[in-house]
Design an enzyme around this catalytic site. Sequence first.
Site, mmCIF file in Angstrom:
data_model
loop_
_atom_site.group_PDB
_atom_site.id
_atom_site.type_symbol
_atom_site.label_atom_id
_atom_site.label_comp_id
_atom_site.label_asym_id
_atom_site.label_seq_id
_atom_site.Cartn_x
_atom_site.Cartn_y
_atom_site.Cartn_z
ATOM 1 C CE LYS A 172 -3.968 -1.865 2.566
ATOM 2 N NZ LYS A 172 -4.961 -1.708 1.488
ATOM 3 N NE ARG A 193 -10.808 -10.004 -1.907
ATOM 4 C CZ ARG A 193 -11.198 -9.177 -2.886
ATOM 5 N NH1 ARG A 193 -11.562 -9.645 -4.067
ATOM 6 N NH2 ARG A 193 -11.227 -7.883 -2.659
HETATM 7 N N1 BES Z 1 -8.208 -3.736 4.230
HETATM 8 C C1 BES Z 1 -8.312 -3.414 2.854
HETATM 9 C C2 BES Z 1 -9.605 -2.673 2.505
HETATM 10 C C3 BES Z 1 -9.772 -1.283 3.049
HETATM 11 C C4 BES Z 1 -9.508 -0.213 2.248
HETATM 12 C C5 BES Z 1 -10.249 -1.063 4.302
HETATM 13 C C6 BES Z 1 -9.689 1.060 2.718
HETATM 14 C C7 BES Z 1 -10.442 0.216 4.789
HETATM 15 C C8 BES Z 1 -10.171 1.288 3.983
HETATM 16 C C9 BES Z 1 -8.292 -4.681 2.023
HETATM 17 O O1 BES Z 1 -7.507 -5.706 2.520
HETATM 18 C C10 BES Z 1 -7.725 -4.296 0.704
HETATM 19 O O2 BES Z 1 -6.595 -3.908 0.657
HETATM 20 N N2 BES Z 1 -8.526 -4.389 -0.353
HETATM 21 C C11 BES Z 1 -8.097 -4.034 -1.643
HETATM 22 C C12 BES Z 1 -8.610 -5.086 -2.592
HETATM 23 C C13 BES Z 1 -8.092 -4.922 -3.981
HETATM 24 C C14 BES Z 1 -6.622 -5.264 -4.031
HETATM 25 C C15 BES Z 1 -8.882 -5.827 -4.885
HETATM 26 C C16 BES Z 1 -8.697 -2.683 -1.991
HETATM 27 O O3 BES Z 1 -9.851 -2.430 -1.685
HETATM 28 O O4 BES Z 1 -7.965 -1.858 -2.536
HETATM 29 MN MN MN Z 2 -5.498 -5.541 1.979
#
Ligand code: BES
Ligand code: MN
Length: 536
Positions: A315, A389
């Site tokens: 990230k 997931r």
């Molecule tokens: N924990 C994150 C989702 C999230 C994003 C929570 C912003 C709270 C605020 C999750 O694990 C994630 O990183 N999801 C990705 C999925 C993507 C790679 C398909 C996302 O939403 O960017």
């Molecule tokens: Mn994530």
Amino acid sequence: MDLEFRASDPFAGPVGLLALPLFSDAEGLTGPLQELDRRVNGALNRARTSGDIRGKDGDTLTFYLSAEGGPSRVTVVGCGSLADADGETFRKLGGRAVREAEKLFVTDVAVAIPGLIPSDPPGQGGTGDLREEERMVNRVGPDRVVQATDEGLALAGWDFRELITQADDPSHDDEDRPPLVTGARIHATPVKGNGTSHGDGDVEGLAEAVRVGRALAAGQNLARDLQSRPGNVATPTHLAEVALQLAEEHGFGSRILGPEEMEEEEMGALLSVARGSDQEPRLIVLEHRGGGGDQPPLALVGKGLTFDSGGISLKPAKGMESMKYDMSGGAAVLGAMKAIGLLGLPVNVVGVVPSSENLINGSANKPGDVIRTRAGKTVEIINTDAEGRLILADALSYTRDHYGPSAMVDCATLTGACVVALGHHAAALLGSDEGLQDELREAGELAGERCWPLPLWKPYRKQLKSQVADLKNVGGRPAGAITAGWFLSEFAGDTPWAHLDVAGTAYGDTELPYRRDGAFGFPTRLLVEWVRSRVG
Ligand code: BES
Ligand code: MN
Ligand code: ZN
């Protein structure tokens, strides 16, 4: 916070601050407001007629009383239109009472709500000509009014201060951090001079409503504590310890799975995420056995990802610290279990929290890797940041196989796409069962924690098709919250199941007086109200 309930005159006992609701559509002053006006020689009425306070949502006006032995201060709290009043109106009322007390460095508060109980003993009848503003119970019902006020008080009184050591430093500007409110009481007052049995709340029923509100707030405040603890404190092992403590306090059965037990269960998805970190994963299970021995339980499953760096699909640095909140779903499940235990609900409930970090080391998942889930399905990892997931997939299949639940609800900070779709005012709701989704929507409405459906239609499923495995862990940019839901549904099987994506609602900056910026504990109240609705 000590919370009590009294069916007595709010002006009779000493208290630092007494809060009284004022509705914008109230015609004249009645009940405790009238009594206040008398004590301040008509100053409240003058403030109203001059338009200084109209009862608009969020208005406050504080008076100082001279009489000994009663409230030192009385704050009139604007509550908006009575015709539109709902549970949230009273949660905010409780919250504003506490915020006003904090502003004045007062630590004990009372809230008086007229019209909840009959002014004459039952059977002696009355005129039934209560004015609108006295009948504030009509729309919401007396029990819900008291429960919501109670929630507002107890939730507003929470703050996360356990890691602050310098509060007493003389160079510290203590204006920033007032002492926390430690005592609150709710007065249900009859309306004077109006022999009527209009308020149909009975004192015992209202005392029970206080107990419910207190339990919900205690559960949600636990969730907020866990959320607020940073990644180096709230590790998977820490969450497991807290769960074991809950088990001891409330008589829950418990199972804690570590890496070895997960190997035995062939939880290849959860283990693959955990292998990227030095912290050992835990699968936490709490069993509340309030129903009959053979009653299939309700299952609550929460994502307990204690820090999400994204893994190799790293990230951006900006804002990454808020990924300590990626265990919010798990925190809400533990908070809900606490509330359910406190209330001793006569139903079987199992709470399940898969917990891991998502970090980067030489064993971490790599894009392109294919892993094997507990359910046997293989997954091609396109993006290591779609880890929630993966850990939920194994938790859902474990819960299904070991507990055969009658319904299974998971909650998770799962996708940024959910935040794009619904912002910060509702969780996304997806699932396989219309009836269950209706129940959750209703519970969210009651709890003041809304959720709203997104469609789990067949055509979206194609986005998860993989060349080399049974499915991919991401479905591309379009409808990201829905494809994540589709992924989970593959592991819920034929169990009635619903998923709440709380990425936009579990934490953040708040406009609500009974929360602070940071951890919200969402959807603890929703989950408990749903379980309560299943009790009948
Ligand atoms: N924990 C994150 C989702 C999230 C994003 C929570 C912003 C709270 C605020 C999750 O694990 C994630 O990183 N999801 C990705 C999925 C993507 C790679 C398909 C996302 O939403 O960017
Ligand atoms: Mn994530
Ligand atoms: Zn995550």
